[in-house]
Write an enzyme that holds these catalytic residues in place. Structure first.
Site, mmCIF file in Angstrom:
data_model
loop_
_atom_site.group_PDB
_atom_site.id
_atom_site.type_symbol
_atom_site.label_atom_id
_atom_site.label_comp_id
_atom_site.label_asym_id
_atom_site.label_seq_id
_atom_site.Cartn_x
_atom_site.Cartn_y
_atom_site.Cartn_z
ATOM 1 N N GLY A 14 0.765 -1.285 0.058
ATOM 2 C CA GLY A 14 -0.010 0.047 0.007
ATOM 3 C C GLY A 14 0.760 1.230 0.102
ATOM 4 O O GLY A 14 0.442 2.201 0.341
ATOM 5 N N THR A 15 1.906 1.099 -0.389
ATOM 6 C CA THR A 15 2.823 2.360 -0.416
ATOM 7 C C THR A 15 2.444 3.721 -1.377
ATOM 8 O O THR A 15 2.484 4.738 -1.348
ATOM 9 C CB THR A 15 4.432 2.236 -0.570
ATOM 10 O OG1 THR A 15 4.649 1.343 -2.084
ATOM 11 C CG2 THR A 15 4.931 1.134 0.424
ATOM 12 N N ASN A 16 1.755 2.877 -2.566
ATOM 13 C CA ASN A 16 1.215 3.705 -3.418
ATOM 14 C C ASN A 16 -0.135 4.347 -3.016
ATOM 15 O O ASN A 16 -0.248 5.670 -3.239
ATOM 16 C CB ASN A 16 0.558 3.274 -4.816
ATOM 17 C CG ASN A 16 1.996 3.107 -5.847
ATOM 18 O OD1 ASN A 16 2.431 4.151 -6.585
ATOM 19 N ND2 ASN A 16 2.560 1.666 -5.849
ATOM 20 N N HIS A 112 1.707 0.026 -13.236
ATOM 21 C CA HIS A 112 2.483 -0.938 -13.520
ATOM 22 C C HIS A 112 3.936 -0.816 -13.365
ATOM 23 O O HIS A 112 4.317 0.346 -13.933
ATOM 24 C CB HIS A 112 1.849 -1.693 -14.980
ATOM 25 C CG HIS A 112 2.903 -2.904 -15.246
ATOM 26 N ND1 HIS A 112 2.525 -4.049 -14.865
ATOM 27 C CD2 HIS A 112 3.942 -3.155 -16.131
ATOM 28 C CE1 HIS A 112 3.426 -4.984 -15.153
ATOM 29 N NE2 HIS A 112 4.317 -4.604 -15.990
HETATM 30 C C1 GRF Z 1 3.752 -1.228 -7.422
HETATM 31 O O1 GRF Z 1 5.198 -1.488 -7.742
HETATM 32 C C2 GRF Z 1 2.553 -1.168 -8.645
HETATM 33 O O2 GRF Z 1 3.489 -0.946 -9.975
HETATM 34 C C3 GRF Z 1 2.240 -2.647 -8.842
HETATM 35 O O3 GRF Z 1 2.446 -3.345 -7.596
HETATM 36 C C4 GRF Z 1 3.167 -2.596 -6.551
HETATM 37 C C5 GRF Z 1 2.446 -2.153 -5.437
HETATM 38 O O4 GRF Z 1 3.290 -1.650 -4.626
HETATM 39 N N1 GRF Z 1 1.063 -2.843 -9.608
HETATM 40 P P1 GRF Z 1 2.487 -0.946 -3.243
HETATM 41 O O5 GRF Z 1 1.382 -1.965 -2.609
HETATM 42 O O6 GRF Z 1 1.539 0.382 -3.696
HETATM 43 O O7 GRF Z 1 3.615 -0.654 -2.291
#
Ligand code: GRF
Length: 204
Positions: A14-16, A112
């Site tokens: 969930g870092t995004n 992605h």
């Molecule tokens: C990210 O690298 C994104 O590109 C891919 O999955 C990863 C998710 O990372 N789809 P996070 O859970 O947001 O840390």
């Protein structure tokens, strides 16, 4: 300034999601994260959402549904009941049913960790590294039924270094993701685009 609401679907760290929440809080991204859904009970993304005070945070257990269609319908119902403008996939590790994808057509986006159309699929970072590309990066795209194949909204590139491991390359890519994803969401709220074939043409 207009704000729009989003639902985030996440299966992992969930870092995004954290980057989007932070950008939303500090005025860099005019969205309200109204719903966070996960298919994993222990996804750290759920705790990030709780810490940020997101209103609706749900683990929806795939085992409670007979098939993918029924599961996706349950997710769709939650998202629609909160009137989300956008559905944002952030490390969501389930293939979506065609009904879900078409229901949210042109308001369902994904990030992605590779420069599409190269290195689709779950191992995009490792595949790019093994192939030997000198640049990789990340891609934000509209979601179509075929995995990682929807029209490209935005991309950012990073160099691949001689001593990179999958982890170090992924880390460099993720640093770009944390800017690219909120920025693209901001553009989706503030700017219009249209499609010419597969090409996304931004209006400003
Ligand atoms: C990210 O690298 C994104 O590109 C891919 O999955 C990863 C998710 O990372 N789809 P996070 O859970 O947001 O840390």
């Amino acid at each position: 300034m207009t704000r729009q609401s989003i639902a985030v679907m996440a299966s992992g760290r969930g870092t995004n999601l954290a980057a989007i929440l932070e950008a939303a809080n500090n005025g860099k991204c005019p969205v309200d994260v109204r719903v966070v859904l996960s298919n994993k009970v222990d996804a750290p993304a759920l705790q990030i959402a709780r810490d940020a005070g997101v209103d609706t945070i749900l683990f929806i257990n795939p085992k409670d549904y007979p098939d993918r269609v029924a599961y996706d319908q349950a997710c769709s119902k939650v998202i629609e009941s909160h009137q989300c403008d956008w559905v944002v996939l952030a490390g969501y590790m389930r293939i979506l049913s065609s009904g879900f994808v078409s229901h949210f057509e042109n308001r369902l986006i994904n990030i992605h960790p590779a420069l599409l159309p190269s290195f689709t699929g779950a191992d995009g970072v490792a595949d790019a590294l093994a192939y030997g590309v000198k640049f990789s990066g990340c891609t934000v795209h509209l979601v179509h039924e075929e995995v990682d194949a929807g029209p490209i909204l935005a991309q950012a590139s990073v160099p691949v270094l001689n001593d990179d491991s999958v982890e170090s390359l992924h880390q460099r890519i993720q640093k770009e993701e944390y800017t690219l994803y909120p920025n693209t969401l901001r553009r989706l709220v503030e700017e219009e685009f249209h499609l010419e074939g597969r090409r996304v043409i931004w209006h400003t």
